[in-house]
Design a protein around this motif. Sequence first.
Motif, PDB file in Angstrom:
ATOM      1  N   GLY A 124       0.824  -1.202   0.000  1.00  0.00           N
ATOM      2  CA  GLY A 124       0.000   0.000   0.000  1.00  0.00           C
ATOM      3  C   GLY A 124       0.857   1.251   0.000  1.00  0.00           C
ATOM      4  N   GLN A 209     -10.944   2.833  -5.793  1.00  0.00           N
ATOM      5  CA  GLN A 209     -10.129   2.185  -4.772  1.00  0.00           C
ATOM      6  C   GLN A 209     -10.926   1.198  -3.917  1.00  0.00           C
ATOM      7  N   LYS A 211     -13.118   1.606  -1.492  1.00  0.00           N
ATOM      8  CA  LYS A 211     -12.973   1.921  -0.073  1.00  0.00           C
ATOM      9  C   LYS A 211     -14.153   1.375   0.733  1.00  0.00           C
ATOM     10  N   VAL A 233      -7.681   2.822   7.188  1.00  0.00           N
ATOM     11  CA  VAL A 233      -7.847   1.740   6.212  1.00  0.00           C
ATOM     12  C   VAL A 233      -8.236   2.281   4.845  1.00  0.00           C
ATOM     13  N   ASN A 234      -8.904   3.442   4.803  1.00  0.00           N
ATOM     14  CA  ASN A 234      -9.306   4.032   3.526  1.00  0.00           C
ATOM     15  C   ASN A 234      -8.294   5.032   2.990  1.00  0.00           C
ATOM     16  N   ARG A 254      -7.960  -4.566   0.996  1.00  0.00           N
ATOM     17  CA  ARG A 254      -8.450  -3.578   1.951  1.00  0.00           C
ATOM     18  C   ARG A 254      -9.386  -4.225   2.970  1.00  0.00           C
ATOM     19  N   TYR A 259      -7.785  -4.004   6.799  1.00  0.00           N
ATOM     20  CA  TYR A 259      -8.817  -3.880   7.842  1.00  0.00           C
ATOM     21  C   TYR A 259      -8.383  -4.630   9.097  1.00  0.00           C
TER      22      TYR A 259
END
Length: 406
Positions: A124, A209, A211, A233-234, A254, A259
């Motif tokens: 990430g 993405q 999210k 996390v977003n 994610r 998470y």
Amino acid sequence: MASPRLPSQIVEFNCKVMEEKLKNLGLKVNHHDENLRFLKSEINAIEEVCVDLAIKLGNYHTSAAAVATNDTSTEEAEQRTIRSILDQDNTAAALVCQLKVRYHERTSNMPLMKDILGFVATLGKVNDDNLSRVLAEYLGMDNMLALVCKTYDGVKGLEKYDKDGIIDKSSGVHGLGRSLGKILDGRFTVFCLENLRSFSGDVNIDDPQRKLILHRPRLPGGESPPGFLDFAVNMIHLDRAHLSCLTASGHGLRETLFYSLFSHLQVYKTRADIQCALPLINDGAVSLDGGILKPNGSFCLGYSKNIEVKFPVSLEVSSSPENITEMEEQVKLKNWEKERLLEDMKREEDLLKQVRELYSKKKQELMDYLTHPSLTQMSRDSPTSCSPATPGSNPFGAKSSHTRRY
């Protein structure tokens, strides 16, 4: 002199009329209450959209400013993270990273290497160096260097044991290390995507993405607390290749890995913002100036550590200028809609106040009538009020079934 008693039929009739009027007023109160709840939910939805747009616009301008003042490309930032991993001698991450980078052709077809997706630090990116530093410190070096495997078979292939439970140093990642003259030192962390408990909520499928849809912290007035940026996390940016990496059950990085690492960790601008938002924080928070509040409620004080392995900082502008213009226009439109809804709410509140006052008044009249029907009727018996209820009369303006029609 005692007041004359009204016949029970008249009292009963008048009570029914008054109760019916009270019931209708109660329905009007409920109607205006429901309208207000609906308007508030619409305003909350608009505010959620505006906050999301504000975050995207803020990220755009931050990234644009970074690009204008920094010549470091995203690729160079990724290479810097990889070099920092390679510098961690005698760790599983450094060994696997060396095999993937320097001996890619020789090891790319090994089942063991094919199942390793990468490391937490390389899967990430973020768009701010301060955010990269504080998230890395929050997770700690063990998690940042953790290997990420797609399946449990990949995890089992990393380490073999003899019949006494002793590690077989000639197989798995230990055997690969010995072939390069490296000996692994200590334990290392491995995440298995298919074994991680995935996010149980919804994913925003309209977002490139993907999210997570999370409920933002809200003050009693409905607005977000000052300084709140987003959930960690977003705020992790995933490359296209990593976005397409799904488990057998259809969950992405994610919903699983990040998470599991961050849960509902909130990100704020400053430590002071965290302090003000404490009642709204359940799963910890971090701030761009280095503040860390753990999920267990403990604060990390003192000087920040010099974290050697951090998330790469993406300096690429994620949105085109055309999209930015469109988002800015959308913000204006949403604010206009919010103003209209606030005006509607003001009207509904005024109407609700009027109906509630009338309801209270009529309720009191009914209670007085039930207690002293004759006195109440006499007080109403005036030139400006309805005539006393007698057989054939029309109290409260009720229509009689025997009214003559012309």
